[in-house]
Design an enzyme around this catalytic site. Structure first.
Site, PDB file in Angstrom:
ATOM      1  N   ALA A  50      40.413  46.872  42.485  1.00 45.53           N
ATOM      2  CA  ALA A  50      39.418  46.082  42.261  1.00 45.53           C
ATOM      3  C   ALA A  50      38.264  46.500  43.392  1.00 45.53           C
ATOM      4  O   ALA A  50      38.537  47.021  44.504  1.00 45.53           O
ATOM      5  CB  ALA A  50      39.598  44.488  42.611  1.00 45.53           C
ATOM      6  N   THR A  52      35.889  44.548  45.453  1.00 46.27           N
ATOM      7  CA  THR A  52      36.177  43.427  46.309  1.00 46.27           C
ATOM      8  C   THR A  52      34.826  43.362  47.279  1.00 46.27           C
ATOM      9  O   THR A  52      34.765  42.104  47.861  1.00 46.27           O
ATOM     10  CB  THR A  52      37.303  43.256  46.894  1.00 46.27           C
ATOM     11  OG1 THR A  52      37.510  44.245  48.042  1.00 46.27           O
ATOM     12  CG2 THR A  52      38.465  43.264  46.154  1.00 46.27           C
ATOM     13  N   THR A  91      38.928  35.931  39.524  1.00 45.01           N
ATOM     14  CA  THR A  91      38.484  35.354  40.867  1.00 45.01           C
ATOM     15  C   THR A  91      37.820  34.089  40.402  1.00 45.01           C
ATOM     16  O   THR A  91      37.354  33.872  39.329  1.00 45.01           O
ATOM     17  CB  THR A  91      37.394  36.329  41.452  1.00 45.01           C
ATOM     18  OG1 THR A  91      36.592  35.736  42.554  1.00 45.01           O
ATOM     19  CG2 THR A  91      36.189  36.668  40.367  1.00 45.01           C
ATOM     20  N   TYR A 115      29.391  40.860  41.189  1.00 47.66           N
ATOM     21  CA  TYR A 115      30.833  40.669  41.372  1.00 47.66           C
ATOM     22  C   TYR A 115      31.609  39.747  40.274  1.00 47.66           C
ATOM     23  O   TYR A 115      32.299  40.338  39.728  1.00 47.66           O
ATOM     24  CB  TYR A 115      31.394  40.401  42.819  1.00 47.66           C
ATOM     25  CG  TYR A 115      32.631  40.231  42.972  1.00 47.66           C
ATOM     26  CD1 TYR A 115      33.634  41.078  43.027  1.00 47.66           C
ATOM     27  CD2 TYR A 115      32.996  38.701  43.197  1.00 47.66           C
ATOM     28  CE1 TYR A 115      34.964  40.743  43.265  1.00 47.66           C
ATOM     29  CE2 TYR A 115      34.678  38.506  43.471  1.00 47.66           C
ATOM     30  CZ  TYR A 115      35.424  39.490  43.458  1.00 47.66           C
ATOM     31  OH  TYR A 115      36.703  39.409  43.452  1.00 47.66           O
ATOM     32  N   LYS A 119      33.928  40.865  37.266  1.00 47.59           N
ATOM     33  CA  LYS A 119      35.242  40.624  37.072  1.00 47.59           C
ATOM     34  C   LYS A 119      35.562  39.678  35.978  1.00 47.59           C
ATOM     35  O   LYS A 119      36.409  39.706  35.390  1.00 47.59           O
ATOM     36  CB  LYS A 119      35.653  39.547  38.154  1.00 47.59           C
ATOM     37  CG  LYS A 119      35.848  40.463  39.615  1.00 47.59           C
ATOM     38  CD  LYS A 119      36.882  41.311  39.747  1.00 47.59           C
ATOM     39  CE  LYS A 119      38.433  40.605  40.099  1.00 47.59           C
ATOM     40  NZ  LYS A 119      39.390  41.750  39.871  1.00 47.59           N
ATOM     41  N   TRP A 140      39.526  33.495  47.712  1.00 52.36           N
ATOM     42  CA  TRP A 140      39.622  33.471  48.985  1.00 52.36           C
ATOM     43  C   TRP A 140      40.949  34.109  49.775  1.00 52.36           C
ATOM     44  O   TRP A 140      41.803  33.533  50.564  1.00 52.36           O
ATOM     45  CB  TRP A 140      39.432  32.138  49.487  1.00 52.36           C
ATOM     46  CG  TRP A 140      38.035  31.622  49.181  1.00 52.36           C
ATOM     47  CD1 TRP A 140      37.353  31.851  48.215  1.00 52.36           C
ATOM     48  CD2 TRP A 140      37.526  30.578  49.979  1.00 52.36           C
ATOM     49  NE1 TRP A 140      36.136  30.867  48.265  1.00 52.36           N
ATOM     50  CE2 TRP A 140      36.448  30.029  49.395  1.00 52.36           C
ATOM     51  CE3 TRP A 140      37.931  29.751  51.213  1.00 52.36           C
ATOM     52  CZ2 TRP A 140      35.447  29.050  49.756  1.00 52.36           C
ATOM     53  CZ3 TRP A 140      36.931  28.644  51.562  1.00 52.36           C
ATOM     54  CH2 TRP A 140      35.710  28.284  50.878  1.00 52.36           C
TER      55      TRP A 140
END
Length: 270
Positions: A50, A52, A91, A115, A119, A140
């Protein structure tokens, strides 16, 4: 970080595992992905690759979309061709954080950042490419095999003796060791679809930092600020706590227990 723990968790329960790092396989290369997965002939694929860098995605949306969106679909399609299921981590940042109760699987996503949007695109790509999919939203992450908030706080605490951390972003810190165990349990069944799996409880980044220093025995003055006081390129959801409405949901230990397990693992590794 997550991939390392997934390999460990799967091997612990006697799965035969093929772990491919970035140097072994570029997931944006559709032909290479197909060849690698078909050659391995797996029962399940867990895609831990991914983009991130939440803030970095704002300046390179195409790069983030390629990895988080299109590549996720490529891996899922290759898994389907091989007759394998696909596990795709996602996420809490697919939500805007305006809901003051935990988000459940049926809540409508509204990402605030590139982001989060990429996702979410990956979730859709995976679901469209492979019927036997598990999309797992989590939040997190911290673990022993990658850069994370815990390591940043411990380094700054020791170097500076004082940190300032935002208090108005609330979420669920999740230890990758606990999440990996849950992902392996999930792929052993057929409860396909969308899942929310994150550390139990909730806290702010400020609360998390205070607990880190307390558990690690680091003397550090911890001050709080608001998100407006500490602007970042990407907008974060103010309240992205994850809950679940699934009848047979998988629950992780409380985030404090996750932190305790991580610090213990970290001490052994050093």
């Amino acid at each position: 970080m997550l991939g390392h723990d997934v390999v460990r968790a799967a091997e612990f329960v006697n799965h035969e595992v093929v772990g491919l790092a970035h140097a072994d396989l570029d997931v944006t290369d559709a032909r290479a992905v197909r060849d690698a997965i078909v050659r391995a002939g797996p029962d399940a694929v867990v895609n831990c690759a991914a983009w991130t860098d939440v803030d970095g995605a704002e300046s390179d949306p195409a790069g983030a979309e390629l990895l988080n969106g299109r590549a996720a679909g490529v891996v899922a399609a290759a898994a389907a061709e091989a007759g394998a299921s696909i596990v795709q981590p996602s996420t809490d940042y697919v939500f805007d954080g305006e809901k003051r109760e935990p988000y459940v699987e049926s809540d409508r996503p509204a990402p605030l950042s590139v982001y989060g949007a990429t996702k979410l695109a990956g979730e859709h790509a995976v679901a469209g490419a492979n019927e036997r999919h598990y999309v797992v939203r989590t939040s997190w992450l911290f673990g022993a095999s990658g850069a994370n908030f815990v390591e940043t706080m411990l380094r700054l605490g020791r170097e500076l003796g004082e940190v300032v951390v935002v208090r108005d972003q609330i979420g669920c810190p999740t230890y990758t060791g606990h999440l990996a165990d849950a992902l392996v349990r999930l792929l052993e069944g057929d409860d396909f679809g969308l899942h929310h799996i994150a550390g139990g409880g909730e806290c702010s980044w400020f609360d998390f930092a205070v607990e880190i220093f307390e558990q690690a025995g680091v003397e550090c003055r911890t001050l709080s600020c608001t998100t407006d006081d500490f602007p970042r390129p990407a907008r974060r959801p103010p309240h992205s706590v994850l809950g679940t409405e699934r009848e047979y949901a998988l629950y992780l230990p409380d985030w404090r227990e996750g932190l305790r397990s991580y610090l213990a693992e970290r001490a052994v590794a050093r």
